[in-house]
Design a protein around this motif. Sequence first.
Motif, PDB file in Angstrom:
ATOM      1  N   THR A 180      57.693 -68.191  45.848  1.00 19.54           N
ATOM      2  CA  THR A 180      58.449 -68.194  46.831  1.00 19.54           C
ATOM      3  C   THR A 180      58.009 -69.069  48.120  1.00 19.54           C
ATOM      4  OG1 THR A 180      59.385 -65.849  46.353  1.00 19.54           O
ATOM      5  CG2 THR A 180      59.850 -66.662  48.706  1.00 19.54           C
ATOM      6  N   GLU A 229      56.050 -63.833  41.853  1.00 18.67           N
ATOM      7  CA  GLU A 229      57.059 -64.028  42.818  1.00 18.67           C
ATOM      8  C   GLU A 229      56.514 -64.594  44.197  1.00 18.67           C
ATOM      9  OE1 GLU A 229      60.221 -61.336  42.375  1.00 18.67           O
ATOM     10  OE2 GLU A 229      61.127 -61.898  44.120  1.00 18.67           O
ATOM     11  N   VAL A 267      63.602 -66.167  42.930  1.00 20.65           N
ATOM     12  CA  VAL A 267      63.107 -67.064  43.709  1.00 20.65           C
ATOM     13  C   VAL A 267      64.622 -68.298  44.106  1.00 20.65           C
ATOM     14  CG1 VAL A 267      61.574 -69.015  44.402  1.00 20.65           C
ATOM     15  CG2 VAL A 267      60.765 -66.799  43.393  1.00 20.65           C
ATOM     16  N   LYS A 323      67.053 -66.204  46.206  1.00 27.14           N
ATOM     17  CA  LYS A 323      66.477 -65.984  47.583  1.00 27.14           C
ATOM     18  C   LYS A 323      66.361 -67.319  48.578  1.00 27.14           C
ATOM     19  CE  LYS A 323      62.416 -64.045  47.042  1.00 27.14           C
ATOM     20  NZ  LYS A 323      61.191 -63.368  46.893  1.00 27.14           N
ATOM     21  N   THR A 324      66.017 -68.287  47.796  1.00 27.00           N
ATOM     22  CA  THR A 324      65.766 -69.349  48.451  1.00 27.00           C
ATOM     23  C   THR A 324      66.722 -70.505  48.622  1.00 27.00           C
ATOM     24  OG1 THR A 324      64.693 -70.620  46.850  1.00 27.00           O
ATOM     25  CG2 THR A 324      63.301 -69.309  48.335  1.00 27.00           C
TER      26      THR A 324
END
Length: 262
Positions: A35, A31, A77, A80-81
């Motif tokens: 990321t 991860e 990911v 999150k992004t």
Amino acid sequence: MYEKVKNYNFKPFIGDNELLLIAGPCAVEDEDNLTITAKFLLENGIHYMRAGAYKPRTSPYTFQGLEEKGLNILKRVKEKTGIKVVSEIVDISQIPSYEAIVDIIQVGARNMQNFALLKALGKINKPILLKRGFGSTIHEWLYACEYLLNEGNHQVILCERGIKTFETMTRNTLDISSVPIIKGITKIPVIIDPSHSSGRSDLIIPLAKAGVAVGANGLLIEVHNHPHLALSDKDETIDFDTFKELLKQVKMLTDLYNKEVI
Ligand code: PEP
Ligand code: MN
């Protein structure tokens, strides 16, 4: 000749004035590194990250991917992004989880003629990236594509990833002529993959430029924050600095051809 060219009346997933850039490591590894790559890509204007969770490898003794765990890392990911994700599917049973997580589903070279898989993917509402089999003619590739189209899925992207020839200096030979040939018979977008075709990181920039010059609608590039540590395909993977150089050179061409990088 390829007699079954249909005059499909739909908007192609990538327009002829656009260049879709997809990049990322060969495989989902962990991860933190994924990321870092996702953030790097977004900072450089790339919105699609490709990373394989299931890796159909020629040798059963090489890294096979993290499978379901890898898909969950991709999901996190992405959340999150905000990056969009592309990943290869290898079995019909995976369709529901790919539909939920993956933005473009890749069908790899080794599954290009997995007709049951193609028919099933033809019934869903997700873009499909169909790689050319390394032993397949352009006709066979287009027929494989029609398995998707005939079921109603028109969001198809073809990907030239090189074919087997007698040449040993590269892993496969990028069949650059397939791009204008396909453009002459269908409006399905076609992108090129300099990474799997050459197997050599030093050839990625020149082949990417060649692809743009012959009219490809996009590029699929393997990039990793530490290529020498990549668990698969490290010899064809470029680092972040080389990727930035690639972008710079590709943008000179897209400016020349009035194409927008998407
Ligand atoms: C890949 O894209 O990771 C891959 C295995 O490529 P191909 O199916 O073209 O061999
Ligand atoms: Mn790879």
